[in-house]
Design a protein around this motif. Structure first.
Motif, PDB file in Angstrom:
ATOM      1  N   ASN A  53     -11.500  -9.629   5.062  1.00 40.55           N
ATOM      2  CA  ASN A  53     -10.783 -10.491   6.004  1.00 40.55           C
ATOM      3  C   ASN A  53     -11.644 -11.650   6.522  1.00 40.55           C
ATOM      4  OD1 ASN A  53      -8.296 -10.987   6.978  1.00 40.55           O
ATOM      5  ND2 ASN A  53      -8.524  -9.735   8.836  1.00 40.55           N
ATOM      6  N   SER A  54     -12.555 -12.153   5.695  1.00 37.30           N
ATOM      7  CA  SER A  54     -13.419 -13.260   6.110  1.00 37.30           C
ATOM      8  C   SER A  54     -12.582 -14.514   6.409  1.00 37.30           C
ATOM      9  CB  SER A  54     -14.425 -13.570   4.994  1.00 37.30           C
ATOM     10  OG  SER A  54     -14.870 -14.915   5.079  1.00 37.30           O
ATOM     11  N   GLN A  55     -12.781 -15.036   7.616  1.00 38.50           N
ATOM     12  CA  GLN A  55     -12.027 -16.235   8.003  1.00 38.50           C
ATOM     13  C   GLN A  55     -12.458 -17.438   7.168  1.00 38.50           C
ATOM     14  OE1 GLN A  55     -12.302 -17.371  12.115  1.00 38.50           O
ATOM     15  NE2 GLN A  55     -10.540 -18.747  11.946  1.00 38.50           N
ATOM     16  N   LEU A  56     -13.766 -17.485   6.881  1.00 39.82           N
ATOM     17  CA  LEU A  56     -14.297 -18.577   6.073  1.00 39.82           C
ATOM     18  C   LEU A  56     -13.671 -18.533   4.666  1.00 39.82           C
ATOM     19  CD1 LEU A  56     -16.431 -20.818   6.481  1.00 39.82           C
ATOM     20  CD2 LEU A  56     -18.104 -19.295   5.446  1.00 39.82           C
ATOM     21  N   GLY A  57     -13.549 -17.333   4.131  1.00 40.57           N
ATOM     22  CA  GLY A  57     -12.928 -17.170   2.822  1.00 40.57           C
ATOM     23  C   GLY A  57     -11.474 -17.607   2.850  1.00 40.57           C
ATOM     24  N   ARG A  58     -10.751 -17.156   3.857  1.00 39.77           N
ATOM     25  CA  ARG A  58      -9.310 -17.467   3.954  1.00 39.77           C
ATOM     26  C   ARG A  58      -9.079 -18.973   4.104  1.00 39.77           C
ATOM     27  NH1 ARG A  58      -8.236 -13.835   7.429  1.00 39.77           N
ATOM     28  NH2 ARG A  58      -8.193 -15.214   9.229  1.00 39.77           N
TER      29      ARG A  58
END
Ligand SMILES: [Zn+2]
Length: 252
Positions: free
Chosen positions: A130-135
């Motif tokens: 659930n990485s925000q940076l990834g999303r």
């Protein structure tokens, strides 16, 4: 998407030159970054690939764009700041548009490893843990563009899997003694090496192809056969470890 090592700036881009070009951009809105020495150094740095989607630049109309990670309109002082420049394709550059990466960060592949934030599932990127940076990266770059990215990724990876099946068939026959000539051995060994090179960081969509090959059950069987026959050599081991480091596989 793979980690890219930032190379030193081109020698022409001195501090004095940077000041001059920055002023020129601020005063005259000139495209000061579009110089051959900047473009060539960036192209070399990413091995001729887009920093975001890993398509090959310069092929089929995929011209290289110089991407300003911090957008040049919002951060004009960084217009020729070397660490702010990335080579990308038109598609990724257009999707990122004027997005403000300071206010809403996305992955800078020269600063962090995409493997910490992204995984690949069925040729699509997903955010890792659930990485925000990834999303945000997936959304801003539109990394799961069906027609322009997911389909070409599938086509390339599927072809690699077909080749893997063929090599495995030959290796099984070799092991069973059906066909164990030197010629057959060379086809298997060199076939696998060239397949692994397709998943090498310098190849198109390497993260996708590496993930597709390394985690395929056929690959484990093939490697097992080669090891049992003493055909697994140092070169294979070296290429494989580079490919493993390129793959993006993990839990959500
Ligand atoms: Zn791209």
């Amino acid at each position: 998407m793979i980690k890219i090592n930032r190379v030193p700036p081109p020698p022409e881009l001195t501090e004095e030159k940077k000041k001059e070009l920055t002023q020129k951009f601020i005063n005259e809105k000139e495209r000061v970054w579009a110089t051959p020495y900047i473009k060539n150094a960036l192209f070399k740095m990413s091995k001729g690939k887009c920093s975001f989607c890993e398509c090959k630049l310069g092929e089929e109309g995929k011209y290289m764009h110089v991407e300003h990670f911090h957008h040049k309109d919002s951060y004009p002082n960084e217009v020729v700041e070397w660490n702010n420049l990335l080579p990308t394709c038109v598609r990724c550059n257009t999707n990122k548009g004027i997005h403000d990466t300071v206010l809403e960060p996305i992955i800078d592949v020269t600063m962090c490893d995409p493997r910490d934030h992204l995984i690949i599932d069925n040729y699509r990127y997903k955010s890792k843990n659930n990485s925000q940076l990834g999303r945000q990266t997936i959304e801003v770059i539109y990394l799961n563009d069906s027609d322009q990215l997911v389909k070409p990724r599938f086509d390339i990876a599927n072809k690699a899997k077909e080749t893997l099946e063929l090599i495995l068939d030959k290796a099984r026959e070799f092991k069973d003694g059906v066909s164990n000539s030197t010629r057959r051995k060379n086809i298997i060994v060199n076939g696998l090496k060239s397949l692994l090179r397709e998943a090498h960081p310098s190849s198109q969509f390497s993260a996708i192809v590496a993930t597709a090959i390394i985690h395929d059950v056929d690959y484990s069987e093939l490697k097992g056969i080669l090891i049992s026959l003493n055909l697994w050599d140092e070169e294979m081991q070296r290429i494989e470890s580079e490919v493993v480091n390129t793959s993006l596989y993990g839990q959500y």
